[in-house]
Design a protein around this motif. Structure first.
Motif, short mmCIF file in Angstrom:
data_model
loop_
_atom_site.label_atom_id
_atom_site.label_comp_id
_atom_site.label_asym_id
_atom_site.label_seq_id
_atom_site.Cartn_x
_atom_site.Cartn_y
_atom_site.Cartn_z
N THR A 117 23.70 43.60 41.83
CA THR A 117 22.80 44.73 41.75
C THR A 117 23.04 45.51 40.46
O THR A 117 24.10 45.38 39.84
CB THR A 117 23.00 45.69 42.95
OG1 THR A 117 22.10 46.79 42.83
CG2 THR A 117 24.42 46.22 43.01
N SER A 118 22.06 46.30 40.05
CA SER A 118 22.25 47.20 38.91
C SER A 118 22.41 48.64 39.37
O SER A 118 22.40 49.56 38.55
CB SER A 118 21.06 47.08 37.95
OG SER A 118 21.05 45.81 37.33
N SER A 125 31.67 46.54 44.59
CA SER A 125 32.70 46.62 43.56
C SER A 125 32.05 46.37 42.21
O SER A 125 30.86 46.02 42.13
CB SER A 125 33.80 45.58 43.81
OG SER A 125 33.30 44.27 43.57
N GLU A 126 32.81 46.53 41.14
CA GLU A 126 32.28 46.30 39.80
C GLU A 126 31.87 44.84 39.61
O GLU A 126 31.01 44.54 38.78
CB GLU A 126 33.32 46.69 38.75
CG GLU A 126 33.56 48.20 38.66
CD GLU A 126 34.48 48.57 37.52
OE1 GLU A 126 34.96 47.64 36.81
OE2 GLU A 126 34.74 49.77 37.32
N GLU A 127 32.47 43.93 40.37
CA GLU A 127 32.15 42.52 40.26
C GLU A 127 30.74 42.21 40.76
O GLU A 127 30.21 41.13 40.49
CB GLU A 127 33.16 41.67 41.04
CG GLU A 127 34.51 41.51 40.37
CD GLU A 127 35.33 42.80 40.37
OE1 GLU A 127 35.12 43.62 41.30
OE2 GLU A 127 36.15 42.99 39.45
N GLU A 128 30.15 43.14 41.51
CA GLU A 128 28.79 42.93 42.02
C GLU A 128 27.73 43.69 41.21
O GLU A 128 26.58 43.76 41.61
CB GLU A 128 28.70 43.36 43.49
CG GLU A 128 29.19 42.31 44.47
CD GLU A 128 30.71 42.22 44.52
OE1 GLU A 128 31.23 41.11 44.60
OE2 GLU A 128 31.37 43.28 44.46
N ILE A 129 28.11 44.25 40.07
CA ILE A 129 27.14 44.93 39.20
C ILE A 129 26.67 43.95 38.13
O ILE A 129 27.48 43.31 37.46
CB ILE A 129 27.76 46.18 38.55
CG1 ILE A 129 28.11 47.22 39.63
CG2 ILE A 129 26.81 46.79 37.53
CD1 ILE A 129 28.78 48.46 39.09
N ALA A 130 25.36 43.83 37.98
CA ALA A 130 24.79 42.84 37.06
C ALA A 130 25.08 43.21 35.61
O ALA A 130 24.54 44.17 35.08
CB ALA A 130 23.28 42.74 37.29
N ASP A 131 25.94 42.44 34.99
CA ASP A 131 26.30 42.63 33.59
C ASP A 131 26.59 41.25 33.01
O ASP A 131 26.59 40.24 33.72
CB ASP A 131 27.52 43.56 33.48
CG ASP A 131 27.68 44.17 32.09
OD1 ASP A 131 27.02 43.70 31.15
OD2 ASP A 131 28.49 45.10 31.94
N VAL A 132 26.87 41.21 31.72
CA VAL A 132 27.09 39.93 31.05
C VAL A 132 28.23 39.15 31.71
O VAL A 132 28.06 38.00 32.11
CB VAL A 132 27.40 40.16 29.55
CG1 VAL A 132 27.72 38.85 28.87
CG2 VAL A 132 26.23 40.85 28.88
N GLY A 133 29.38 39.79 31.84
CA GLY A 133 30.54 39.10 32.38
C GLY A 133 30.38 38.73 33.84
O GLY A 133 30.81 37.64 34.27
N ASP A 136 28.00 35.65 34.32
CA ASP A 136 28.73 34.45 33.92
C ASP A 136 29.74 34.06 35.00
O ASP A 136 29.80 32.90 35.44
CB ASP A 136 29.42 34.73 32.58
CG ASP A 136 30.01 33.48 31.95
OD1 ASP A 136 29.81 32.37 32.48
OD2 ASP A 136 30.70 33.62 30.93
N ALA A 137 30.54 35.02 35.45
CA ALA A 137 31.56 34.74 36.46
C ALA A 137 30.94 34.32 37.79
O ALA A 137 31.47 33.44 38.48
CB ALA A 137 32.45 35.96 36.66
N SER A 138 29.82 34.92 38.15
CA SER A 138 29.18 34.59 39.43
C SER A 138 28.61 33.18 39.42
O SER A 138 28.63 32.48 40.44
CB SER A 138 28.07 35.60 39.73
OG SER A 138 28.60 36.89 39.95
#
Length: 292
Positions: A117-118, A125-133, A136-138
């Motif tokens: 999500t954005s 958590s921060e791992e579920e926020i749509a960003d570059v890293g 890629d990790a997902s």
């Protein structure tokens, strides 16, 4: 020349033209920067592998007997890995679509899923926020086995240069096709891969190396056309609603594309809008790929 995994960049654009909703154009808030610049992707945190366990001693005769008697693992192998990305949180429509699509695929057996999500207020958590890293990790997470087919669904605003990520680099930026192509190469390889991009001008994702024999690509619009339904009062964008409503009635990806395109055209005629003309590409190696 292909981009290195950690040298990927998100192109910042000011201002960003949003999708159209209810016949009126909505414009996402410009990112907080002094001028349009090309910004490097945030450096990904180094992944430190866990130390390898010490080798076990060779089993004796009793151990060998026990090993032989042990039943084989019955854990099913995942057939699909699916990633859902809501690129912007200025309206609820994008998260609504990824949430519903996730719920549809979640009911299927043997899938690895991840939803981004954005909206920081709802992200676990921060791992579920749509960003570059995190994207890629997902992609690495959903393809952690060796057999998963890849499904990527992304919905947001868009421009002629890329897919908008409101949280990219903390200020917002664009994900261009060549970067997504590199990620797909890195994580999905030659596995059957389906990419659905719902955004204005999303036909650009049929370019820059994206068209591969193992890929099916569906987009909400031509590379020079906006899509519709991004108004604040909309539950879904036009394309997302048509796609999700058509899913139950489609048996092939081609049929899903045809039904979705016809649905979008009908809604645009009622609106009196210039057709967005959803696009599709079907690679030769996956022409008969089954839907999950």
């Amino acid at each position: 020349m292909r981009l290195g995994k950690w040298g990927l960049c998100v192109l910042l654009m000011l201002p960003l033209a949003g999708c159209l909703g209810g016949g009126q154009q909505t414009v996402a808030q410009p990112v907080a920067a002094a001028a349009p610049v090309e910004a490097a992707a945030p450096a990904a945190a180094a992944v430190v592998p866990e130390p390898a366990p010490a080798p076990s001693p060779a089993p004796g005769p009793a151990d060998q007997t026990a090993t032989a008697a042990a039943p084989a693992s019955t854990k099913p192998v995942a057939d699909w890995g699916a990633l859902f990305v809501a690129g912007d949180n200025s309206i609820k429509a994008f998260d609504n679509a990824t949430r519903r699509f996730y719920a549809i695929i979640e009911r299927k057996p043997d899938v690895n899923l991840r939803r981004l999500t954005s909206d920081p207020s709802i992200a676990p958590s921060e791992e579920e926020i749509a960003d570059v890293g995190t994207i890629d990790a997902s992609l690495g997470f959903i393809t952690k086995g060796q057999n998963e087919k890849c499904l990527v669904f992304m919905t947001s605003h868009g421009t002629r240069d890329g897919f908008y990520l409101s949280q990219a680099n903390g200020t917002g930026g664009l994900l261009p096709p060549r970067v997504l192509d590199q990620w797909l190469d890195n994580h999905c390889g030659v596995r059957p891969t389906v990419v659905i991009v719902s955004a204005c001008y999303s036909g650009i994702f049929l370019k820059d190396g994206m068209e591969q024999p193992n890929r099916i690509i569906l987009t909400a619009a031509r590379d020079d056309r906006p899509s519709f339904g991004c108004g604040a009062g909309e539950t879904y964008t036009y394309y997302d609603k048509c796609l999700l409503d058509s899913w139950t009635w489609a048996y092939t990806w081609t049929e899903l594309y045809d039904r979705t395109k016809a649905c979008v055209a009908e809604r645009e005629v009622a609106l009196g809008a210039k057709p967005s003309e959803p696009q599709a590409f079907f690679g030769d190696a996956v022409a008969n790929l089954e839907m999950p």
